[in-house]
Write a protein that holds these residues in place. Structure first.
Motif, PDB file in Angstrom:
ATOM      1  N   ASN A  38       0.842  -1.196   0.000  1.00  0.00           N
ATOM      2  CA  ASN A  38       0.000   0.000   0.000  1.00  0.00           C
ATOM      3  C   ASN A  38       0.877   1.245   0.000  1.00  0.00           C
ATOM      4  O   ASN A  38       1.254   1.765   1.050  1.00  0.00           O
ATOM      5  CB  ASN A  38      -0.925  -0.004   1.226  1.00  0.00           C
ATOM      6  N   THR A  39       1.221   1.710  -1.170  1.00  0.00           N
ATOM      7  CA  THR A  39       2.089   2.882  -1.313  1.00  0.00           C
ATOM      8  C   THR A  39       1.345   4.147  -0.884  1.00  0.00           C
ATOM      9  O   THR A  39       0.119   4.147  -0.734  1.00  0.00           O
ATOM     10  CB  THR A  39       2.560   3.029  -2.766  1.00  0.00           C
ATOM     11  N   SER A  40       2.081   5.236  -0.693  1.00  0.00           N
ATOM     12  CA  SER A  40       1.461   6.499  -0.293  1.00  0.00           C
ATOM     13  C   SER A  40       2.219   7.666  -0.896  1.00  0.00           C
ATOM     14  O   SER A  40       3.357   7.522  -1.359  1.00  0.00           O
ATOM     15  CB  SER A  40       1.428   6.619   1.240  1.00  0.00           C
ATOM     16  N   GLU A  41       1.561   8.821  -0.919  1.00  0.00           N
ATOM     17  CA  GLU A  41       2.209  10.052  -1.346  1.00  0.00           C
ATOM     18  C   GLU A  41       1.884  11.141  -0.337  1.00  0.00           C
ATOM     19  O   GLU A  41       0.932  11.017   0.435  1.00  0.00           O
ATOM     20  CB  GLU A  41       1.749  10.463  -2.746  1.00  0.00           C
ATOM     21  N   ALA A  96      -2.509   4.792  -1.046  1.00  0.00           N
ATOM     22  CA  ALA A  96      -3.182   4.328  -2.268  1.00  0.00           C
ATOM     23  C   ALA A  96      -4.564   3.787  -1.922  1.00  0.00           C
ATOM     24  O   ALA A  96      -5.525   3.987  -2.663  1.00  0.00           O
ATOM     25  CB  ALA A  96      -2.341   3.264  -2.958  1.00  0.00           C
ATOM     26  N   TYR A  97      -4.666   3.107  -0.768  1.00  0.00           N
ATOM     27  CA  TYR A  97      -5.945   2.576  -0.287  1.00  0.00           C
ATOM     28  C   TYR A  97      -6.074   2.885   1.197  1.00  0.00           C
ATOM     29  O   TYR A  97      -5.123   2.705   1.958  1.00  0.00           O
ATOM     30  CB  TYR A  97      -6.032   1.052  -0.506  1.00  0.00           C
ATOM     31  N   ASP A  98      -7.243   3.346   1.602  1.00  0.00           N
ATOM     32  CA  ASP A  98      -7.476   3.691   2.995  1.00  0.00           C
ATOM     33  C   ASP A  98      -7.475   2.421   3.849  1.00  0.00           C
ATOM     34  O   ASP A  98      -8.259   1.498   3.592  1.00  0.00           O
ATOM     35  CB  ASP A  98      -8.825   4.398   3.117  1.00  0.00           C
ATOM     36  N   PRO A  99      -6.619   2.329   4.876  1.00  0.00           N
ATOM     37  CA  PRO A  99      -6.545   1.104   5.699  1.00  0.00           C
ATOM     38  C   PRO A  99      -7.863   0.742   6.385  1.00  0.00           C
ATOM     39  O   PRO A  99      -8.203  -0.429   6.489  1.00  0.00           O
ATOM     40  CB  PRO A  99      -5.466   1.443   6.733  1.00  0.00           C
ATOM     41  N   ARG A 100      -8.631   1.754   6.833  1.00  0.00           N
ATOM     42  CA  ARG A 100      -9.903   1.442   7.491  1.00  0.00           C
ATOM     43  C   ARG A 100     -10.899   0.855   6.499  1.00  0.00           C
ATOM     44  O   ARG A 100     -11.649  -0.067   6.822  1.00  0.00           O
ATOM     45  CB  ARG A 100     -10.492   2.699   8.131  1.00  0.00           C
ATOM     46  N   ILE A 144      -4.241  -7.277  -5.420  1.00  0.00           N
ATOM     47  CA  ILE A 144      -3.754  -5.914  -5.634  1.00  0.00           C
ATOM     48  C   ILE A 144      -3.167  -5.868  -7.037  1.00  0.00           C
ATOM     49  O   ILE A 144      -2.195  -6.565  -7.340  1.00  0.00           O
ATOM     50  CB  ILE A 144      -2.699  -5.519  -4.586  1.00  0.00           C
ATOM     51  N   GLU A 145      -3.792  -5.076  -7.897  1.00  0.00           N
ATOM     52  CA  GLU A 145      -3.375  -4.974  -9.290  1.00  0.00           C
ATOM     53  C   GLU A 145      -3.133  -3.517  -9.645  1.00  0.00           C
ATOM     54  O   GLU A 145      -3.344  -2.619  -8.822  1.00  0.00           O
ATOM     55  CB  GLU A 145      -4.431  -5.605 -10.197  1.00  0.00           C
ATOM     56  N   ASP A 146      -2.711  -3.281 -10.882  1.00  0.00           N
ATOM     57  CA  ASP A 146      -2.363  -1.916 -11.292  1.00  0.00           C
ATOM     58  C   ASP A 146      -3.564  -0.970 -11.205  1.00  0.00           C
ATOM     59  O   ASP A 146      -3.398   0.215 -10.905  1.00  0.00           O
ATOM     60  CB  ASP A 146      -1.822  -1.924 -12.729  1.00  0.00           C
ATOM     61  N   ASP A 147      -4.784  -1.488 -11.483  1.00  0.00           N
ATOM     62  CA  ASP A 147      -5.945  -0.602 -11.527  1.00  0.00           C
ATOM     63  C   ASP A 147      -6.692  -0.502 -10.210  1.00  0.00           C
ATOM     64  O   ASP A 147      -7.610   0.304 -10.063  1.00  0.00           O
ATOM     65  CB  ASP A 147      -6.913  -1.041 -12.622  1.00  0.00           C
ATOM     66  N   GLY A 148      -6.329  -1.347  -9.224  1.00  0.00           N
ATOM     67  CA  GLY A 148      -7.016  -1.234  -7.946  1.00  0.00           C
ATOM     68  C   GLY A 148      -6.927  -2.476  -7.085  1.00  0.00           C
ATOM     69  O   GLY A 148      -6.254  -3.456  -7.422  1.00  0.00           O
ATOM     70  N   LEU A 149      -7.629  -2.418  -5.971  1.00  0.00           N
ATOM     71  CA  LEU A 149      -7.667  -3.501  -4.985  1.00  0.00           C
ATOM     72  C   LEU A 149      -9.002  -4.219  -5.103  1.00  0.00           C
ATOM     73  O   LEU A 149     -10.065  -3.593  -5.038  1.00  0.00           O
ATOM     74  CB  LEU A 149      -7.517  -2.917  -3.572  1.00  0.00           C
TER      75      LEU A 149
END
Length: 550
Positions: A257-260, A273-277, A302-307
């Motif tokens: 789960n990457t982040s910026e 990239a995806y909210d943990p909750r 977990i793929e390039d376009d989403g979870l």
């Protein structure tokens, strides 16, 4: 010969009656409809839709309805009517039953669609009866004792993991004060039979030994996949107790789960990239609402376009992809769901689905997508996509101002306006599959708070995100364009209609643009002043003619 004009499908069945269809065949068809989605049986129609008519024996509709009620258990009350074609046809309307229905001879059937797209009636097997009852919320499969399982199939190590989860996720503190036996009884992990503690499905799933789960609940499988393009990074399948499986899922999720980062005033915030909750609630839902009588796996990909998170077992009775946020919370496995809530893993209010949507909406991303779900599985895609930093800042500032989170329907409405730019209540309600009255109330509340700008009245009232949002995007021209575009578009639509008809009236404009009569009059007068239209006639007979046609 006359044709009925449509084909057989899951809710329509044709039966020939030229040689007098047997009572047993009629009862079987009714039972299959009742055990699926209900439907209509047409007696006197061939498989290809050709109408050949009723046998004289079946022309007494009252007698047939009574026969069906007497030959079904529990009795199925049908509506029977004779349709007037070139020859008579009998239509038997069968309701969908909230119980499993059998014929008095003991046959239980259901309907399904074959590979060629045509329907058929097939036997309903014992495991399908369990699944049917679970989907109707008539049976809690997770509360059932597991045959041949013993108390020693529960793992002390997993029970200690359970206690740690209660501490970590702030579950009910009273549970920590109980002995092992008392804890198992409190969470309904065991039931007493002849003085012996027997594990329930819930107990075995939560704290059972992996070997016992594989032996007694072979359907309780889970898998994790991480894909980058066609490159497989992770691909695992396993039979583990749910709490151990949760930790395995979370470890993989956290690793990928990457982040910026984003600056907001004096602070920097991390945007995942995806909210943990949202992930946790989606995973809880998959395990709590899956059908454990069906083979299959709870799968995270977990793929390039989403979870993606999917589970065997479709939505339960009354729930679909469009009403998830509004339906009364209830699940397929209440005892399992209750245990999850009490130990702190699941949302205590039963509104975990709100968390899933909120996890995407707060970051300005696309909505979670349940559209690939069907009768046998629920499939959730949380799109990855870019974040909308202006949207994040606008929502964050508003939440700080009011001192609490924005309601989920407010976030969804703001997101809809971000996509639609400018829209009416009807357009937003249609986009969100929500009731117009509710959306109108939300929009007016957002307008009062300054998050949304409104213009027009009545049916012609439209909304767009406020200048505040467009200022944060550093694209103020987009606001100006969205704010003024309707007037320009309205004028061109009026001219186009006038060109087609040769003239246009005020009533035409009201019908075309869904504006008030006074708004229509002002638009027409503006076009007259611009010398694009010319007025002829007075009062109710007033018409506006294109100048170039005079």
């Amino acid at each position: 010969m006359q044709n009925i004009g449509f084909k057989e499908d899951l809710t329509h069945e044709f039966k020939s009656d030229r040689t007098c269809l047997s009572d047993g065949d009629i009862i079987d068809a009714v039972v299959a409809f009742a055990n699926t989605d209900g439907g209509d049986l047409y007696l006197g129609v061939e498989d290809d839709g050709e109408i050949t008519g009723l046998h004289p024996y079946h022309k007494d509709s009252t007698q047939l309805a009574a026969l069906i009620a007497n030959k079904t258990v529990p009795p199925v009350s049908v509506r029977v009517e004779i349709l007037s074609f070139s020859v008579p046809v009998l239509k038997v309307s069968v309701p969908r039953k909230t119980a499993v229905v059998a014929s008095s001879a003991g046959k239980i059937q259901r309907r399904r669609i074959k590979a060629d797209g045509t329907p058929e009636n097939v036997p309903m097997y014992p495991y399908e009866i369990t699944a049917r009852l679970s989907s109707l919320s008539l049976l809690d499969f997770s509360a059932q004792p597991v045959a041949d399982a013993g108390y020693d199939d529960l793992d002390p190590v997993e029970r200690e993991r359970l206690r740690n989860i209660i501490r970590t996720y702030r579950g009910e503190p009273q549970l920590l004060e109980l002995s092992d036996e008392e804890l198992d009884k409190a969470l309904q992990f065991v039931v007493l039979q002849n003085g012996k503690a027997i594990p329930t499905l819930c107990g075995l799933l939560m704290i059972g030994k992996a070997s016992a789960i594989k032996a007694h609940v072979p359907t309780a499988e889970a898998s994790i996949q991480v894909l980058s393009g066609t490159d497989i990074k992770v691909n695992e399948s396993f039979h583990l107790p749910l709490l151990a499986a949760f930790e395995k899922f979370h470890a993989t999720f956290n690793a990928w789960n990457t982040s910026e980062e984003m600056e907001m005033g004096m602070f920097r915030i991390s945007i995942p990239a995806y909210d943990p909750r949202a992930f946790r609630e989606a995973l809880v839902n998959a395990f709590c609402h899956r059908d454990y009588s069906m083979l299959g796996r709870v799968r995270m990909a977990i793929e390039d376009d989403g979870l993606t998170i999917s589970n065997p077992g479709g939505f339960i009775e009354g729930i679909n992809a469009d009403n998830l946020l509004d339906a009364e919370p209830h699940g397929r496995n209440p005892v399992l769901a209750d245990a999850m809530k009490r130990i702190g893993l699941a949302e205590r209010t039963g509104r975990g689905i709100d968390r899933i949507y909120e996890g995407s909406l707060l970051y300005g991303r696309q909505l979670p997508d349940y559209s690939q779900s069907n009768a046998t599985s629920v499939h959730l895609l949380i799109p990855k996509g870019p974040v909308d930093k202006a949207f994040i800042q606008m929502v964050s500032e508003e939440q700080q101002r009011i001192g609490h989170s924005l309601p989920i329907h407010s976030l969804m409405t703001l997101n809809a306006l971000k996509v639609l730019h400018r829209a009416s209540v009807n357009e937003i309600a249609s986009f969100l599959h929500k009731d117009e009255a509710r959306i109108r109330s939300v929009l007016e509340s957002l307008a009062e708070s300054g998050l949304v700008d409104a213009s027009g009245t009545g049916r012609g009232r439209t909304y767009l995100l406020s200048e505040r949002y467009y200022r944060l995007t550093k694209k103020p021209y987009a606001y100006v364009r969205s704010h003024d575009i309707n007037t320009l578009r309205y004028e061109e639509l009026i001219m186009e209609l006038a060109g087609h008809q040769g003239h246009v009236s005020r009533a035409d404009v009201v019908e075309l643009l869904h504006v008030t009569p006074s708004q229509a009059f002002r638009l027409l007068q503006k076009l007259v002043k611009a010398k694009r239209l010319a007025l002829t006639g007075k009062g109710a007979g007033a018409k506006y003619i294109p100048k170039d046609s005079i």
